[in-house]
Design a protein around this motif. Structure first.
Motif, PDB file in Angstrom:
ATOM      1  N   PHE A 170       0.955  -1.242   0.030  1.00 61.32           N
ATOM      2  CA  PHE A 170       0.225  -0.052   0.173  1.00 61.32           C
ATOM      3  C   PHE A 170       0.723   1.299  -0.097  1.00 61.32           C
ATOM      4  N   ALA A 171       1.880   1.067   0.753  1.00 65.22           N
ATOM      5  CA  ALA A 171       2.885   2.266   0.831  1.00 65.22           C
ATOM      6  C   ALA A 171       3.248   2.730  -0.482  1.00 65.22           C
ATOM      7  N   GLU A 172       3.705   1.800  -1.184  1.00 64.10           N
ATOM      8  CA  GLU A 172       4.370   1.836  -2.568  1.00 64.10           C
ATOM      9  C   GLU A 172       3.177   2.315  -3.443  1.00 64.10           C
ATOM     10  N   THR A 173       2.043   2.206  -3.451  1.00 64.09           N
ATOM     11  CA  THR A 173       0.822   2.441  -4.209  1.00 64.09           C
ATOM     12  C   THR A 173       0.708   3.859  -3.954  1.00 64.09           C
ATOM     13  N   TYR A 174       0.597   4.207  -2.735  1.00 60.94           N
ATOM     14  CA  TYR A 174       0.300   5.644  -2.452  1.00 60.94           C
ATOM     15  C   TYR A 174       1.643   6.487  -2.781  1.00 60.94           C
ATOM     16  N   ARG A 175       2.726   6.214  -2.618  1.00 58.17           N
ATOM     17  CA  ARG A 175       3.853   6.833  -3.355  1.00 58.17           C
ATOM     18  C   ARG A 175       3.892   7.353  -4.888  1.00 58.17           C
ATOM     19  N   LYS A 176       3.214   6.027  -5.563  1.00 60.32           N
ATOM     20  CA  LYS A 176       3.513   6.284  -7.172  1.00 60.32           C
ATOM     21  C   LYS A 176       2.407   7.362  -7.429  1.00 60.32           C
ATOM     22  N   ARG A 221      -0.399   6.532   7.176  1.00 60.30           N
ATOM     23  CA  ARG A 221       0.193   7.246   8.082  1.00 60.30           C
ATOM     24  C   ARG A 221       1.645   7.911   7.778  1.00 60.30           C
ATOM     25  N   ASP A 222       2.266   7.206   6.691  1.00 59.47           N
ATOM     26  CA  ASP A 222       3.478   7.789   6.457  1.00 59.47           C
ATOM     27  C   ASP A 222       3.358   8.113   4.828  1.00 59.47           C
ATOM     28  N   ALA A 223       2.212   8.227   4.250  1.00 60.00           N
ATOM     29  CA  ALA A 223       2.166   8.571   2.938  1.00 60.00           C
ATOM     30  C   ALA A 223       2.487   9.867   2.776  1.00 60.00           C
ATOM     31  N   PRO A 224       2.991  10.308   1.584  1.00 55.90           N
ATOM     32  CA  PRO A 224       3.294  11.619   1.219  1.00 55.90           C
ATOM     33  C   PRO A 224       2.199  12.518   0.846  1.00 55.90           C
ATOM     34  N   VAL A 225       0.972  12.163   0.917  1.00 56.16           N
ATOM     35  CA  VAL A 225      -0.148  13.000   0.654  1.00 56.16           C
ATOM     36  C   VAL A 225      -1.123  12.561   1.692  1.00 56.16           C
ATOM     37  N   PRO A 226      -2.285  13.361   1.949  1.00 57.53           N
ATOM     38  CA  PRO A 226      -3.165  12.860   2.849  1.00 57.53           C
ATOM     39  C   PRO A 226      -3.919  11.626   2.217  1.00 57.53           C
ATOM     40  N   VAL A 227      -4.242  10.602   3.087  1.00 65.02           N
ATOM     41  CA  VAL A 227      -4.975   9.172   2.704  1.00 65.02           C
ATOM     42  C   VAL A 227      -6.080   9.138   3.627  1.00 65.02           C
TER      43      VAL A 227
END
Length: 281
Positions: free
Chosen positions: A70-76, A106-112
């Motif tokens: 999930f973290a990688e998906t959010y970063r992309k 929690r650590d995503a670069p944008v609000p999720v």
């Protein structure tokens, strides 16, 4: 990306690929384990392979995506221009997918915003589509979440299975309910209620159960604008027949999706599944 809010769901939404492409929806795959081999749902294992494995009583388990996926998906998505993400997932009663997404957010670069829709299959898919359509209309992250939650609240799911044994083995229905169905030699109709599978009715034969499913769906759909989905596992004739009858019986029908469920849901329902999702617009 053409919009600011990106929409993420998981592979149990069973959205057609063309629909995800059109709306820019990203689906994170769950994992199915057949014997000693793990496969990503939707990319590495077919429903037919799953049905054959179940019929041979091969050990089948499922697992959530990792928080790292999930973290990688959010970063992309953030790198592609998303300034916010709505991540919509199957009921937390069924899977730890929602928890994994929450940890990654929690650590995503944008609000999720991570949402437990309490849904699965196209009931979840319709929620993702509602959020995506809102985002496409320049809706905010809060508005996209609201659209998904509103759709979830109005959506109903009913289904028939040949046996409760698969649901019992997977811990998705109580042993007492499963044993009752087996002891009475009845065919169960079930519903999704508050994110859980509940026994709705017990019918004596498969044909009567499927006819009763049709009655329930037609009545619940009503006369207003509504989207429907018919799902099955290794029962295409049943699905085709039910879909045709619903087209004739539901005057406000807008869209009707007919599809075989994927391996994650199929592992817990078994071959012979026939389900219907009613989602008013």
């Amino acid at each position: 990306m053409s919009r600011h809010v990106a929409i993420v769901t998981d592979s149990t939404a069973y959205l057609p690929q063309r629909t995800m492409d059109r709306h820019g929806i990203t689906a994170v795959p769950l994992t199915v384990v057949l014997g000693d081999h793990a496969y990503e749902e939707g990319t590495e294992i077919s429903a037919r392979s799953l049905a054959q494995a179940l019929q041979k009583r091969t050990s089948v388990t499922t697992s959530r995506p990792s928080p790292a996926v999930f973290a990688e998906t959010y970063r992309k998505l953030a790198a592609q221009g998303a300034t916010g993400i709505v991540s919509l997932h199957l009921s937390a009663e069924f899977s730890g997918t929602h928890e994994a997404a929450t940890l990654a957010a929690r650590d995503a670069p944008v609000p999720v915003r991570v949402v437990d829709t309490g849904m699965v299959a196209m009931a979840l898919g319709f929620c993702a589509m509602a959020a995506a359509e809102t985002a496409e209309a320049d809706g905010s992250i809060d508005e996209a979440v609201s659209a998904a939650e509103k759709r979830a609240a109005a959506t109903a799911t009913y289904f028939y299975v040949d046996t409760l044994d698969y649901l019992r083995r997977g811990g998705r229905i109580g042993a007492t309910q499963a044993l009752l169905g087996s002891a009475l030699a009845v065919k169960p109709l079930l519903q999704l209620d508050s994110g859980r599978i509940e026994l709705l009715e017990k019918v004596r034969t498969a044909s009567k159960a499927i006819a009763r499913l049709e009655e329930i769906v037609a009545r619940r759909a009503g006369a207003g604008p509504v989207d429907l989905a018919v799902h099955h596992l290794a029962a295409p004739e049943r699905a085709t027949t039910l879909a045709a009858r619903l087209r004739d019986r539901v005057p406000g029908l807008v869209d009707l999706h007919v599809s075989e469920v994927g391996a994650v849901i199929g592992a817990h329902t078994g071959p012979g599944l026939l389900g219907a999702v009613i989602s008013p617009r």
